[in-house]
Design an enzyme around this catalytic site. Sequence first.
Site, PDB file in Angstrom:
ATOM      1  N   ARG A 197      91.602 -13.283 -29.197  1.00  0.00           N
ATOM      2  CA  ARG A 197      90.835 -14.329 -28.514  1.00  0.00           C
ATOM      3  C   ARG A 197      91.619 -14.766 -27.285  1.00  0.00           C
ATOM      4  O   ARG A 197      92.626 -15.445 -27.380  1.00  0.00           O
ATOM      5  CB  ARG A 197      90.602 -15.501 -29.470  1.00  0.00           C
ATOM      6  CG  ARG A 197      90.079 -16.747 -28.787  1.00  0.00           C
ATOM      7  CD  ARG A 197      89.584 -17.773 -29.773  1.00  0.00           C
ATOM      8  NE  ARG A 197      90.580 -18.214 -30.748  1.00  0.00           N
ATOM      9  CZ  ARG A 197      91.528 -19.124 -30.508  1.00  0.00           C
ATOM     10  NH1 ARG A 197      91.650 -19.657 -29.309  1.00  0.00           N
ATOM     11  NH2 ARG A 197      92.360 -19.491 -31.476  1.00  0.00           N
ATOM     12  N   HIS A 238      89.551 -21.561 -28.910  1.00  0.00           N
ATOM     13  CA  HIS A 238      88.656 -21.382 -30.056  1.00  0.00           C
ATOM     14  C   HIS A 238      87.257 -21.884 -29.702  1.00  0.00           C
ATOM     15  O   HIS A 238      86.254 -21.215 -29.959  1.00  0.00           O
ATOM     16  CB  HIS A 238      89.216 -22.135 -31.261  1.00  0.00           C
ATOM     17  CG  HIS A 238      88.319 -22.116 -32.450  1.00  0.00           C
ATOM     18  ND1 HIS A 238      88.095 -20.983 -33.202  1.00  0.00           N
ATOM     19  CD2 HIS A 238      87.575 -23.089 -33.023  1.00  0.00           C
ATOM     20  CE1 HIS A 238      87.260 -21.259 -34.185  1.00  0.00           C
ATOM     21  NE2 HIS A 238      86.925 -22.530 -34.095  1.00  0.00           N
ATOM     22  N   TYR A 281      99.605 -24.220 -29.137  1.00  0.00           N
ATOM     23  CA  TYR A 281     100.079 -23.478 -30.305  1.00  0.00           C
ATOM     24  C   TYR A 281     100.387 -22.008 -30.040  1.00  0.00           C
ATOM     25  O   TYR A 281     100.824 -21.313 -30.951  1.00  0.00           O
ATOM     26  CB  TYR A 281      99.068 -23.585 -31.450  1.00  0.00           C
ATOM     27  CG  TYR A 281      97.651 -23.157 -31.107  1.00  0.00           C
ATOM     28  CD1 TYR A 281      97.282 -21.816 -31.105  1.00  0.00           C
ATOM     29  CD2 TYR A 281      96.676 -24.104 -30.800  1.00  0.00           C
ATOM     30  CE1 TYR A 281      95.993 -21.431 -30.797  1.00  0.00           C
ATOM     31  CE2 TYR A 281      95.371 -23.721 -30.496  1.00  0.00           C
ATOM     32  CZ  TYR A 281      95.032 -22.387 -30.502  1.00  0.00           C
ATOM     33  OH  TYR A 281      93.747 -21.999 -30.190  1.00  0.00           O
TER      34      TYR A 281
END
Length: 402
Positions: A295, A299, A308
């Site tokens: 990805r 998200h 993160y």
Amino acid sequence: MPSPEQWTRPEPGAGPAATAAEPTPEQVIAGLRATTEGGAELTQLLTPEGERRTSAQFDPYVADIDDEALRGLYRDMVLVRRADRESNAMQRQGQLGIWVPLLGQEAAQIGSGRALRPQDMAFPSYREHGVAYTRGIDFRELLGIFRCTDHGGWDFHRYGFHPYTIVIGNQVLNATGYAMGQKFEGKVGDDDGEATIVYFGDGATSQGDVHEGFVWAAVYDAPVVFFCQNNQWAISEPTERQSRLPLYQRARGYGFPGIRVDGNDVLGCLAVTRWALEECRHGNGPVLIEAFTYRMDAHTTTDDPTRYRLSEELEVWKHKDPIERVRVHLARSGAADQAFFDDVQAEADRFAAELRDYCFNMPDPPPERIFANVYAEPSPVLDAEREKYLAYLSGFSGAGEH
């Protein structure tokens, strides 16, 4: 970080498990460079450098993909990415309530989507915009979901594409039940049989619904392909915190085959999905496919991936871009020239402009619409509630303008 080497329990005295402490940036990059190809058992037909690899098992499943067909797959991915980027921008401008990007996952979705036949049924999660495109869904239909004006207005029987599922993993149960119906009704067993495919992410594999679906599908030999898009991150949790083993190996515990494919390789995804669907059509299902991809965006538009994951990780995966490898292959083989690429980009820009115009001018639904399609048959109770609600609204100033 996600890597096959970290999906094993360390030997006594070998040091802490990978999840016991935060890795240093140097360890992260070293791991990525060593393992992001997905391991030794990865199926790949088109490398990141655009080189065609042969496969005795899977080449027959893409024997019909000539230069024209490959140009078509390239066009599909470019248009879907452009629509995705435009939708992402419109959300930032307040035109959509939220958007779920697919950036980086175009090959997994286009390749698997194009493997489906008209009689097949696809069950998406909420990111499968590319699969929807391959099933003939007007991309504008997707915008209404994220603008919060409808729940998806297409006829899913006609298009073989179920409405989006927001609850993580729930669509696996729905797809398994549908596939069991195909089996019970005798719609499998030959080349013309039906099959079902269900899409979910690596994070969903930690949900109970997914495992229940695996159990029922295995027991009843349901003709369902479980297509896991392992994009390395379940929101902010890496795959290594989801499983000690590569996800495709979980299929063995349920008694059906699992396979890992390079999710950034559109040819590989097309071939592997065709093979899996054929297995299901002939009554040999289910099958688990792990599309090892990445990805490249957040998200959703409510997420900040910089909190993160490292920017260096993204840079590594940019070199594995699913669109660029097809572009390089077409250019090197002489199957496409610059005029073709320019035409596709121009078409993609027009496509995005049409979506933007439609979204900006999308009418708000009338208030009585919330009462529509609640039940299959008319309901006196619901009718009374609708009339009461509309009467209430009519008492406000300017109500006649709605």
